[in-house]
Design a protein around this motif. Sequence first.
Motif, short mmCIF file in Angstrom:
data_model
loop_
_atom_site.label_atom_id
_atom_site.label_comp_id
_atom_site.label_asym_id
_atom_site.label_seq_id
_atom_site.Cartn_x
_atom_site.Cartn_y
_atom_site.Cartn_z
N GLY A 1 0.81 -1.21 0.00
CA GLY A 1 0.00 0.00 0.00
C GLY A 1 0.84 1.26 0.00
O GLY A 1 1.78 1.42 -0.79
N ARG A 2 0.53 2.16 0.92
CA ARG A 2 1.23 3.45 1.01
C ARG A 2 2.65 3.32 1.55
O ARG A 2 3.41 4.28 1.54
CB ARG A 2 0.43 4.41 1.89
CG ARG A 2 -0.90 4.85 1.31
CD ARG A 2 -1.64 5.74 2.28
NE ARG A 2 -2.07 5.01 3.47
CZ ARG A 2 -2.07 5.50 4.70
NH1 ARG A 2 -1.62 6.71 4.92
NH2 ARG A 2 -2.50 4.78 5.72
N TYR B 1 -2.96 -1.68 5.20
CA TYR B 1 -2.05 -1.72 4.07
C TYR B 1 -2.19 -3.05 3.35
O TYR B 1 -1.77 -4.09 3.87
CB TYR B 1 -0.61 -1.52 4.54
CG TYR B 1 -0.42 -0.27 5.37
CD1 TYR B 1 -0.28 0.96 4.76
CD2 TYR B 1 -0.41 -0.33 6.76
CE1 TYR B 1 -0.12 2.11 5.51
CE2 TYR B 1 -0.24 0.82 7.52
CZ TYR B 1 -0.10 2.03 6.89
OH TYR B 1 0.05 3.17 7.63
#
Length: 390
Positions: free
Chosen positions: A93-94, A124
Amino acid sequence: MTHRGRAVLALGLVVYVAAWVFGSRALYPVATGLILAVVAAVGWVRLSSRTPHVSRHGVARDLVEGDDVWIWLEVRTTSAVPPPTLVAHERAGRLGEHRVELPSSWGGHHSARYQLNQVPRGRYPFDAVRLTIEDPFSLARAELVQGEPQALVVYPRLVALGRLFSEGGAHAQEGRRLLLQRPTGFELHSVRDYVHGDSLRKVHWRSTARRGQLMVKELEDAPRDEVAVLLDGDETTVAGDSFEVAVRAAGSILQAHHRRGRRCALVVNSAARETQTVATDANWRRALELLAAAEPTARTPVSALLHADGGIAARSLELVVVTSRVDVPLVDRLVQRALSRRGVSLVYVEAMPGPQPQLLRLQAAGIPVTVVRSGDDLAAALGAPEARVA
């Protein structure tokens, strides 16, 4: 085959042609070696690139924001020929992409680990692992995508609270909360034709006017949540880590009520307007996951959730609003609720410094208010026996 492999193969062919044109026997071994190196690299990579078994460990455990996380990757190859080099590429994810080299070992078992430092709150998603098999000279490469997608859930860091700031206000007597209403209520289930003997108070006038005959309401007794914690995710008021502070405050208050055995609910004002009733430990786990994934995506004011038909927040016996925006419509709703003798309190998370005259209006109406700023001791701000002076 990589770009380098194609270049080496082309060079080998050029050298071979030059040796044939100029009759130079010394160039034939060079050309043959270059071509055979590319062929051997391609063969080695293809023979070792059968579908492997991939597993990931360290994701499915309870984590709190700020923790360091170790992720273990295990790859078991199924081909008889071991891969020359094996590299795993992970995207969480981020948190970005991570490149992990998996050292060779006997039996086709490769394992390695990497660390995620001070992971912030959030959810995530981990995609499937992308494996790269490449020869030592980068002449040939194969990519495989294996493994199950997973999600890393990082919970907010909550604080333990004893007596809450709202229990020192108008709804407390000798340190104990007054239960003003029973935790049940009647909700509209359906409408039906009027039967002789039905009370005229049950007449549903809208349906009666539409159908031209008397229609009465059928009500069902439905349990109501004692406490609703409303977390405002208004995207226009977020500054710095103000929303993170709001999430911790909402979760800590919800945790305090849950530990007391009270039936409560979490309402998140976001684009999805998610809710979670908390009556059991399993419900509490889902509420934590909702807090972990909460994002400030709301485009409607939090006061819109407090209408008479606004759902759990409007029907609850006691309401706690956690917000960074105190406007006139919200204050009007909270004051009306206080006048109807239903518990209400407000946690104001200061995103931008400045005067907030509406907080004084809430305190004048007897509504407990506390102000939380970034860096404050959350336990002291939320657990004070009296509301902090605005």
